[in-house]
Enzyme design. Structure first.
Site, PDB file in Angstrom:
ATOM      1  N   GLU A 258      63.757  -0.012  80.178  1.00 13.83           N
ATOM      2  CA  GLU A 258      63.306  -1.304  79.668  1.00 13.83           C
ATOM      3  C   GLU A 258      63.267  -2.233  80.862  1.00 13.83           C
ATOM      4  O   GLU A 258      64.308  -2.650  81.378  1.00 13.83           O
ATOM      5  CB  GLU A 258      64.252  -1.815  78.582  1.00 13.83           C
ATOM      6  CG  GLU A 258      63.752  -3.043  77.865  1.00 13.83           C
ATOM      7  CD  GLU A 258      64.531  -4.286  78.234  1.00 13.83           C
ATOM      8  OE1 GLU A 258      64.008  -5.076  79.068  1.00 13.83           O
ATOM      9  OE2 GLU A 258      65.636  -4.469  77.719  1.00 13.83           O
ATOM     10  N   CYS A 297      64.752 -10.720  79.742  1.00 10.85           N
ATOM     11  CA  CYS A 297      63.627  -9.806  79.927  1.00 10.85           C
ATOM     12  C   CYS A 297      62.490 -10.138  78.989  1.00 10.85           C
ATOM     13  O   CYS A 297      61.350  -9.715  79.210  1.00 10.85           O
ATOM     14  CB  CYS A 297      64.089  -8.362  79.735  1.00 10.85           C
ATOM     15  SG  CYS A 297      64.877  -8.058  78.132  1.00 10.85           S
TER      16      CYS A 297
END
Length: 686
Positions: A258, A297
């Site tokens: 990720e 993120c």
């Protein structure tokens, strides 16, 4: 002189590390708060301990008992959360930022405990049915099962969420019976270490279920096998380096990444400055810029806006950003803290310089940036910065460069290009975790979302109706997939029980229905059944066995049944009452209500006296397979399909379990007319 603690790793059931190595600084003051340890970790010891100690202990449990221990751990941590908040402030996080990390992480444990309890069996074999007949005579069938891999999960996490980042990966891998080795980013590893110490002190988890690495991973990845798993959160460059580790590639070790990405928010052409959606959009952009100081993120890096709305949006964003107080999270009124480290501060400044070239600075450090609080001069503070790019089609930097801090760039699109141009600009990010589309027009949403979904792991449609309950652009939810294609890493995390499946091994299973039932622990149609004089509803949970079955007496359906059911239900559909109209249908005659057949079947198999079966709380997989006409004779077969011991007790301390019953209703020709599962609560003997 203030004592500076040396962090320790939890390896092989003991804490190691006493010699100081790299200094770790407070993000607020810049002062040294901790050191990593200098001792080298024996990763062979860590792996062997996980395989020989933790795997057998986890396999001695089942999905349900592991779910129960996750819940117990979540409750334990929630009672001690304030100790974590006290440490979290050194990462530069405000109370609200820390809430997302600390209580968001603990909440993820609660969520997976609940989903595991509801959806997983009381065993270590997860059946992905239904079984499929592979032969004409019913003796050969196939299905899929998922089982624990028997390996170790290595979780390498980023600095921005030192608690949530570990727990959101730990929860599903633990449910899947995989012991975990967590490696947090060094900058904020002191908070992860405090969490793991708390977990270890609880004594809730089996020994070795969670180990902690402070510092380098050394040769850890070189020691993994094909039954192990690696997950990573961080930069795309580091993900590439880890993904191409020769040992991981040679042994086909599953690797999930990720990575940071250039997430976007699109203001659709139908939204005007006076609309409530315009203000919702402004709030969302500012929240994503300032929450965690932009170190998420999922943060909005690109704000894609119609060119005729950009000036109004810039004015509103400037107004809101000017009211954001930056400084020590303990100081009154502070809404945004510091970046996690001085290294991060330098990195964001360098990337901002690349983004600012050729673009306008709408708001930034020159607009009165003065962090508040005592002793903050050495802190890693950074001014919220908003840029404007009026030529997104020809400015590559805004689609390629990410400043991992409170920095966003507005990018305009033309009225002529409309929403299609906006979607094309969004795709220039080459794959992202999340996008937001702000629109009130369902037609715009229907046109834009498929294009956005091709390049984003999640799409939020923002408007006044959803805003009442919306968790916002940047909040990954345990029930929904987290991850994205392309630059975002191509991986998947969370997403409910599907996250547990990522850590299990899927296999196709072939054999007779009886053998499939024995392996899966779930009755498969065509398998052998056990009939006894004792009605299955008279048996307590412990007494019931998968395959216990009852074949009922018969009942002939009459016209009076149909008329009476119509009167009770109010269902006078022509197929049940109009002989002439029904004659012209594919059935050629009147038929009974499907729900009458369901009710009649219940009357055939229910044991009416008080007993262990407490309640029927649902039906699954209901199908009306063939019509039942006046004069047809039906009967039912009731079979114990699946038992799930959720380890619940009532207010009197009596245990309960969940039993799923397979029901097949047939006619006088032994043809299946209705098929479904009944879910019941069944009392235990004790």
């Amino acid at each position: 002189m203030t004592h500076v603690a040396t962090l320790q790793s939890l390896i092989g059931g003991r804490w190691i590390g006493s010699q100081a190595s790299a200094p770790l600084h407070s993000a607020i003051t810049g002062k040294v708060m901790f050191h990593t340890h200098a001792e080298r970790i024996d990763f062979d010891e860590a792996i062997v301990y996980a395989r020989k100690t933790a795997v057998p202990a986890l396999m001695a449990m089942d999905f349900q008992t592991r779910a129960a221990s996750l819940k117990a751990l979540a409750m334990y941590l929630m009672e001690r959360k304030e100790a974590l908040y006290a440490i979290s402030q050194h990462t530069g996080a405000t109370r609200a930022d820390s809430w997302v990390d600390i209580e968001g992480g603990i909440g993820t444990l609660f969520a997976f405990a609940s989903m595991g309890s509801r959806e997983l069996p009381s065993s270590n074999v997860l059946h992905e049915g239904p079984a499929i007949a592979l032969g004409k005579r019913g003796g050969f069938a196939g299905t899929h099962i998922m089982v624990p891999r028997g390996g170790v999960a290595v979780h390498i996490n980023a600095f921005n969420f030192p608690i949530w980042g570990l727990l959101e990966k730990f929860a599903p891998s633990y449910l899947a019976a995989m012991p975990c080795i967590g490696k947090p980013a060094s900058a904020t590893s002191y908070l992860t270490e405090a969490l793991v110490r708390m977990i270890e002190q609880s004594g809730i988890l089996p020994p070795g279920a969670l180990q902690l690495v402070i510092g380098s991973t050394g040769d850890l990845l070189d020691r993994l096998r094909g039954d192990d798993v690696v997950t990573f959160t961080g930069s795309a460059d580091t993900a590439l380096k880890l993904r191409t580790n020769p040992n991981l590639m040679r042994n086909s070790v599953p690797f999930t990444a990720e990575a940071d990405s250039l997430n976007c928010a699109i203001l659709a052409p139908d939204i005007a400055p006076d609309d409530p959606e315009f203000e919702l959009f402004v709030k969302e952009v500012v929240r994503e810029m300032t929450g965690k100081s932009g170190q998420k993120c999922t943060a909005i890096r690109r704000v894609i806006v119609p060119e005729n709305r950009v000036d109004a949006l810039a004015e509103r964003l400037r107004e809101r950003l000017s009211k954001v107080v930056v400084g020590d999270p303990q100081a009154e009124g502070v809404r945004m803290g510091a970046l996690a480290s001085l290294d991060q501060q330098r990195d964001v400044a360098e990337r901002l310089a690349l983004l600012a070239a050729g673009n306008e600075v709408v708001f930034g450090a020159a607009d009165g940036f003065h962090p508040v609080g005592d002793d903050v001069a050495g802190g890693a503070f950074f001014a919220p910065t908003l840029l404007l790019c009026r030529d997104g089609a020809n400015n590559a930097a805004v689609h390629d460069v990410e400043a991992f801090g409170p920095v966003s760039t507005m990018i305009t699109y033309s009225a002529a290009g409309g929403i299609d141009e906006a979607v094309q600009l969004a795709a220039r990010g080459k794959g992202s975790l999340v996008s937001t589309l702000c629109t009130r027009d369902p037609r715009i949403a229907a046109r834009a979302v498929p294009g956005l979904a091709a390049f984003h792991g999640r799409v939020l449609v923002l408007e006044r109706e959803a805003a009442v309950d919306s968790t916002g652009h940047g909040a990954p939810l345990p029930q929904l997939k987290h991850g994205g294609p392309g630059r975002a890493g191509g991986g998947e995390e969370l997403g409910g029980v599907r996250a547990v499946r990522h850590f299990l091994q899927r296999a196709a299973l072939q054999g007779s229905p009886t053998m499939l039932a024995a392996v899966t622990g779930e009755y498969v149609r065509g398998a052998a059944v056990q009939e006894s004089p004792i009605h299955p509803f008279r048996k307590h949970f412990e007494e019931l066995q998968m395959g216990d079955s009852l074949l009922t007496h018969r009942r002939t359906v009459t016209e009076a049944d149909i008329v009476n059911f119509g009167g009770v239900s109010g269902d006078y559909f022509y197929m049940h009452f109009d002989e002439i109209a029904a004659r012209d249908t594919q059935f050629g005659k009147r038929i009974a209500h499907g729900y009458f057949v369901l009710s009649a079947a219940a009357g055939l198999f229910v044991s009416p006296a008080p007993g262990p079966v407490l309640a029927n709380y649902g039906l699954d997989n209901l199908r009306f397979v063939a019509p039942v006409a006046i004069g047809d004779t039906i009967r039912a077969r009731l079979t114990c399909k699946r038992k799930v011991d959720r380890q619940r007790v009532d207010d009197k301390g009596i245990g309960q379990g969940v039993v799923a019953w397979d029901v097949q209703v047939t006619n006088q020709h032994e043809e299946l007319v209705a098929s479904y599962d009944i879910l019941t609560l069944v009392m235990k003997q004790h």
